[in-house]
Write an enzyme that holds these catalytic residues in place. Structure first.
Site, PDB file in Angstrom:
ATOM      1  CE  LYS A  44      -2.724  -0.706   3.661  1.00 42.47           C
ATOM      2  NZ  LYS A  44      -3.852  -0.496   4.587  1.00 42.47           N
ATOM      3  CE  LYS A  46      -2.077   4.367   4.882  1.00 41.25           C
ATOM      4  NZ  LYS A  46      -3.132   4.385   5.890  1.00 41.25           N
TER       5      LYS A  46
HETATM    6  N1  C2G Z   1     -10.662   6.846   9.230  1.00 46.67           N
HETATM    7  C1  C2G Z   1     -11.680   7.736   9.583  1.00 46.67           C
HETATM    8  N2  C2G Z   1     -11.355   8.997   9.951  1.00 46.67           N
HETATM    9  C2  C2G Z   1     -10.059   9.397   9.997  1.00 46.67           C
HETATM   10  C3  C2G Z   1      -9.018   8.493   9.662  1.00 46.67           C
HETATM   11  C4  C2G Z   1      -9.359   7.207   9.278  1.00 46.67           C
HETATM   12  O1  C2G Z   1     -12.870   7.376   9.551  1.00 46.67           O
HETATM   13  N3  C2G Z   1      -9.780  10.687  10.365  1.00 46.67           N
HETATM   14  C5  C2G Z   1     -11.046   5.488   8.825  1.00 46.67           C
HETATM   15  C6  C2G Z   1     -10.601   5.139   7.395  1.00 46.67           C
HETATM   16  O2  C2G Z   1     -11.547   5.618   6.459  1.00 46.67           O
HETATM   17  C7  C2G Z   1     -10.554   3.617   7.450  1.00 46.67           C
HETATM   18  C8  C2G Z   1     -10.150   3.328   8.912  1.00 46.67           C
HETATM   19  O3  C2G Z   1     -10.398   4.548   9.659  1.00 46.67           O
HETATM   20  O4  C2G Z   1     -11.854   3.068   7.217  1.00 46.67           O
HETATM   21  C9  C2G Z   1      -8.691   2.969   9.045  1.00 46.67           C
HETATM   22  O5  C2G Z   1      -7.925   4.009   8.466  1.00 46.67           O
HETATM   23  P1  C2G Z   1      -6.410   3.673   8.026  1.00 46.67           P
HETATM   24  O6  C2G Z   1      -5.722   2.992   9.140  1.00 46.67           O
HETATM   25  O7  C2G Z   1      -5.819   4.881   7.397  1.00 46.67           O
HETATM   26  O8  C2G Z   1      -6.671   2.558   6.907  1.00 46.67           O
HETATM   27  P2  C2G Z   1      -6.316   2.596   5.358  1.00 46.67           P
HETATM   28  O9  C2G Z   1      -4.881   2.906   5.186  1.00 46.67           O
HETATM   29  O10 C2G Z   1      -7.344   3.427   4.721  1.00 46.67           O
HETATM   30  O11 C2G Z   1      -6.452   1.037   5.000  1.00 46.67           O
HETATM   31  O12 C2G Z   1      -7.946  -2.613   2.466  1.00 46.67           O
HETATM   32  C10 C2G Z   1      -8.219  -1.329   2.932  1.00 46.67           C
HETATM   33  C11 C2G Z   1      -7.069  -0.720   3.665  1.00 46.67           C
HETATM   34  O13 C2G Z   1      -6.438  -1.625   4.542  1.00 46.67           O
HETATM   35  C12 C2G Z   1      -7.569   0.492   4.441  1.00 46.67           C
END
Ligand code: C2G
Length: 152
Positions: A44, A46
């Protein structure tokens, strides 16, 4: 029992994550979090501050989370839905319309919840980097500072 599933990295856990998990749990009775492994985070693009085990331990301490499983690739979702008898997959609104999720409509209910504004793991990292040293002294004393303090 209504089973809910969500995916994410959840690094440097913050209230945006917590609010997502709280609302996801409210949609059912059992919440499964598929947590991105370090190898998958590389795919990803990250780089996480906490490793998988630490991020898993923190998620398992949250009252809304019932089970944490590894997210190892983009392709595992249908298998996860079948294996864990998932009724609803929940993601933040930043994933709405993504081809990584929209095909799941054929396998379960897909719900996108509003993302929490003003907070993100990358914001935390950049804000901390920008934090100016207080009076020109680094906030985190280094060993030479300790010696200086002890000497005075
Ligand atoms: N999220 C949120 N509000 C934020 C930050 C994150 O609602 N201010 C939500 C994201 O939309 C996601 C979840 O929290 O649904 C986890 O966010 P991340 O850890 O950034 O996940 P991400 O990198 O988007 O990975 O297969 C899908 C990926 O693994 C999602």
């Amino acid at each position: 029992m209504k089973r809910v599933l969500t995916y994410g990295t959840f690094d440097l856990l913050h209230y945006g994550h917590i609010r997502l998990l709280k609302r996801a749990k409210a949609l059912g009775d059992y919440l499964i979090v598929a947590l991105s492994t370090e190898e998958f985070n590389e795919i990803k693009g990250k780089k996480t501050y906490h490793n998988y085990e630490t991020r898993k331990e923190m998620l398992e301490a949250i009252r809304y989370v019932d089970l944490v499983i590894p997210e190892e690739n983009w392709e595992q979702k249908i298998n996860d839905i079948e294996k864990y008898q998932v009724d609803v997959v929940v993601m933040g609104s930043d994933w709405a319309g993504s081809d990584k999720f929209n095909y799941l409509d054929d396998y379960c209910e897909m719900v996108y919840l509003d993302r929490t504004d003003g907070i993100s793991t990358s914001k935390i990292k950049s804000d901390l980097k920008l934090q100016a040293p207080i009076n020109g002294v680094d906030q985190i004393p280094t060993s030479k500072d300790d010696k200086k303090q002890k000497a005075s």
